[in-house]
Write a protein that holds these residues in place. Structure first.
Motif, PDB file in Angstrom:
ATOM      1  N   LEU A   1      -7.233   2.583  -9.327  1.00 17.04           N
ATOM      2  CA  LEU A   1      -7.312   1.367  -8.524  1.00 17.04           C
ATOM      3  C   LEU A   1      -7.082   1.646  -7.044  1.00 17.04           C
ATOM      4  O   LEU A   1      -7.578   0.910  -6.186  1.00 17.04           O
ATOM      5  N   SER A   2      -6.316   2.714  -6.737  1.00 17.05           N
ATOM      6  CA  SER A   2      -6.070   3.029  -5.334  1.00 17.05           C
ATOM      7  C   SER A   2      -7.369   3.427  -4.634  1.00 17.05           C
ATOM      8  O   SER A   2      -7.558   3.148  -3.444  1.00 17.05           O
ATOM      9  N   PHE A   3      -8.283   4.093  -5.358  1.00 17.72           N
ATOM     10  CA  PHE A   3      -9.594   4.408  -4.781  1.00 17.72           C
ATOM     11  C   PHE A   3     -10.380   3.123  -4.530  1.00 17.72           C
ATOM     12  O   PHE A   3     -11.044   2.985  -3.511  1.00 17.72           O
ATOM     13  N   PHE A   4     -10.282   2.211  -5.472  1.00 17.68           N
ATOM     14  CA  PHE A   4     -11.010   0.941  -5.380  1.00 17.68           C
ATOM     15  C   PHE A   4     -10.528   0.135  -4.176  1.00 17.68           C
ATOM     16  O   PHE A   4     -11.331  -0.391  -3.401  1.00 17.68           O
ATOM     17  N   PHE A   5      -9.195   0.054  -3.982  1.00 15.40           N
ATOM     18  CA  PHE A   5      -8.646  -0.720  -2.871  1.00 15.40           C
ATOM     19  C   PHE A   5      -8.730   0.039  -1.544  1.00 15.40           C
ATOM     20  O   PHE A   5      -8.937  -0.552  -0.481  1.00 15.40           O
ATOM     21  N   GLY A   6      -8.532   1.356  -1.604  1.00 10.98           N
ATOM     22  CA  GLY A   6      -8.542   2.145  -0.377  1.00 10.98           C
ATOM     23  C   GLY A   6      -9.867   2.104   0.355  1.00 10.98           C
ATOM     24  O   GLY A   6      -9.922   2.290   1.582  1.00 10.98           O
ATOM     25  N   HIS A   7     -10.941   1.842  -0.375  1.00 13.94           N
ATOM     26  CA  HIS A   7     -12.266   1.757   0.239  1.00 13.94           C
ATOM     27  C   HIS A   7     -12.328   0.671   1.305  1.00 13.94           C
ATOM     28  O   HIS A   7     -13.041   0.811   2.310  1.00 13.94           O
ATOM     29  N   PHE A   8     -11.553  -0.403   1.143  1.00 14.66           N
ATOM     30  CA  PHE A   8     -11.631  -1.543   2.050  1.00 14.66           C
ATOM     31  C   PHE A   8     -10.994  -1.269   3.413  1.00 14.66           C
ATOM     32  O   PHE A   8     -11.281  -1.966   4.374  1.00 14.66           O
TER      33      PHE A   8
ATOM     34  N   ALA B   1       2.034   8.320   5.465  1.00  9.95           N
ATOM     35  CA  ALA B   1       3.450   8.325   5.837  1.00  9.95           C
ATOM     36  C   ALA B   1       4.091   6.962   5.608  1.00  9.95           C
ATOM     37  O   ALA B   1       5.228   6.862   5.138  1.00  9.95           O
ATOM     38  N   LEU B   2       3.356   5.883   5.940  1.00 14.91           N
ATOM     39  CA  LEU B   2       3.876   4.537   5.730  1.00 14.91           C
ATOM     40  C   LEU B   2       4.110   4.254   4.247  1.00 14.91           C
ATOM     41  O   LEU B   2       5.110   3.639   3.882  1.00 14.91           O
ATOM     42  N   ARG B   3       3.200   4.706   3.383  1.00 11.74           N
ATOM     43  CA  ARG B   3       3.344   4.432   1.958  1.00 11.74           C
ATOM     44  C   ARG B   3       4.596   5.101   1.401  1.00 11.74           C
ATOM     45  O   ARG B   3       5.297   4.519   0.585  1.00 11.74           O
ATOM     46  N   PHE B   4       4.900   6.318   1.868  1.00  8.83           N
ATOM     47  CA  PHE B   4       6.100   6.996   1.395  1.00  8.83           C
ATOM     48  C   PHE B   4       7.359   6.332   1.948  1.00  8.83           C
ATOM     49  O   PHE B   4       8.386   6.254   1.263  1.00  8.83           O
ATOM     50  N   ALA B   5       7.286   5.842   3.195  1.00  6.05           N
ATOM     51  CA  ALA B   5       8.444   5.179   3.782  1.00  6.05           C
ATOM     52  C   ALA B   5       8.771   3.890   3.034  1.00  6.05           C
ATOM     53  O   ALA B   5       9.930   3.628   2.693  1.00  6.05           O
TER      54      ALA B   5
ATOM     55  N   VAL C   1      -3.079  -3.545   1.156  1.00  3.79           N
ATOM     56  CA  VAL C   1      -3.386  -2.288   0.463  1.00  3.79           C
ATOM     57  C   VAL C   1      -2.207  -1.326   0.570  1.00  3.79           C
ATOM     58  O   VAL C   1      -1.888  -0.615  -0.385  1.00  3.79           O
ATOM     59  N   LEU C   2      -1.551  -1.312   1.736  1.00  6.17           N
ATOM     60  CA  LEU C   2      -0.363  -0.467   1.893  1.00  6.17           C
ATOM     61  C   LEU C   2       0.698  -0.836   0.871  1.00  6.17           C
ATOM     62  O   LEU C   2       1.342   0.049   0.280  1.00  6.17           O
ATOM     63  N   ALA C   3       0.895  -2.137   0.649  1.00  3.08           N
ATOM     64  CA  ALA C   3       1.882  -2.581  -0.337  1.00  3.08           C
ATOM     65  C   ALA C   3       1.537  -2.046  -1.725  1.00  3.08           C
ATOM     66  O   ALA C   3       2.418  -1.579  -2.462  1.00  3.08           O
ATOM     67  N   TYR C   4       0.249  -2.096  -2.074  1.00  2.00           N
ATOM     68  CA  TYR C   4      -0.155  -1.573  -3.386  1.00  2.00           C
ATOM     69  C   TYR C   4       0.068  -0.066  -3.461  1.00  2.00           C
ATOM     70  O   TYR C   4       0.597   0.454  -4.439  1.00  2.00           O
TER      71      TYR C   4
END
Length: 286
Positions: A10-17, A29-33, A207-210
């Motif tokens: 799903l991350s590929f599906f959402f990351g496309h946007f 970096a934000l996702r890990f933080a 998307v970052l939240a996901y």
């Protein structure tokens, strides 16, 4: 690991946007933080103490995960997503090698056959059943860079099983996320300094939240949990299902794949059933 592969797809599906909205390194970096902060809050809520003893083990695993993501983005700047995905199909076989090297786990002929069938099926799906495209595949700079990222990622299950058996999956998830955060922020700091965060569109934050909550915090937890119960090769073998899940999301959106692709999907499912068949007698052993 079945759930792991579903969530990652799903991350590929959402990351496309949001591909063109933010620098990939900064997003990483934000996702890990965010994930580290959320896991820390969860530890406090459950009254579970973070483990700082021998923190080097978490930093090592986290650094390997960060190397994987960094090399992925560097490779994608030089080659195609199809080529990087094809290189990634080597990961379960690499994991089998690490399993022997670190844990002395022997991969039997049945499991090895399942891994090879799964790899063939995943490659067939990745290249959209286009034999000509598969034959045109060339090893370039991007593929070489991502090979080392895949090599780093493949070592994670064996290292988790070797060094993190004395802590809970939640504790090790927090530790490895912090380790990944340290490495990725060093990598992304120059670009982060010039990123206009207040001007980013709302879809970036959704998307970052996901990515942070689901495909970082939750999938890290699932990976830690599975790595303590399955051999490294089997843990990584479930990643063969990611292309199949992506095709499934395309079907849900009304985009049906070409019929030959279904043979690749069938191969990955057969490989998974072969691996599950091996697990049954092992669980019955006293």
């Amino acid at each position: 690991m079945l759930l792991f592969s579903l969530l990652v797809s799903l991350s590929f599906f959402f990351g496309h946007f949001i591909a063109g909205d933010i620098d990939p390194g900064v997003l990483m970096a934000l996702r890990f933080a965010v994930a580290a902060f959320m896991l820390w809050g969860l530890l406090l809520w459950l009254r579970v103490a973070p483990v700082w003893a021998r923190f080097w083990r978490f930093a090592l695993v986290g650094a390997l995960m960060a190397i994987y993501f960094i090399t992925m983005f560097e490779a994608l700047a030089r080659t195609t997503a199809v080529s990087t995905a094809a290189v990634f199909t080597l990961t379960p076989l690499m994991a089998a090698g690490y399993g022997w090297l670190i844990l002395r786990h022997n991969t039997g002929p049945w499991v090895l056959a399942a891994l090879l069938i799964g790899a063939a099926g995943a490659v067939w799906v990745i290249f959209r059943a286009d034999l000509a495209a598969l034959l045109r595949f060339e090893i370039g700079t991007g593929e070489a860079i991502f090979f080392f990222g895949a090599l780093a990622h493949a070592a994670v299950p064996a290292l988790l099983r070797r060094y993190c058996q004395d802590v809970s999956p939640l504790q090790s998830s927090f530790g490895t996320t912090v380790g990944a955060l340290l490495v990725t922020w060093v990598y992304a700091a120059p670009e982060a300094m010039i990123t206009p965060f207040l001007d980013l569109p709302a879809r970036v934050w959704w998307v970052l939240a996901y990515l942070a909550i689901v495909t970082t915090a939750l999938t890290f937890f699932l990976l830690q949990y599975a790595s303590k119960r399955l051999p490294p090769a089997k843990v990584m073998a479930y990643t063969y299902l990611v292309p199949t899940w992506v095709v499934a999301w395309d079907i849900s959106a009304g985009r049906w794949p070409a019929s030959p692709i279904l043979f690749g999907i069938a191969a990955t499912l057969i490989a998974l059933l072969m691996l599950l068949r091996v697990e049954v007698p092992a669980r019955k052993t006293p």
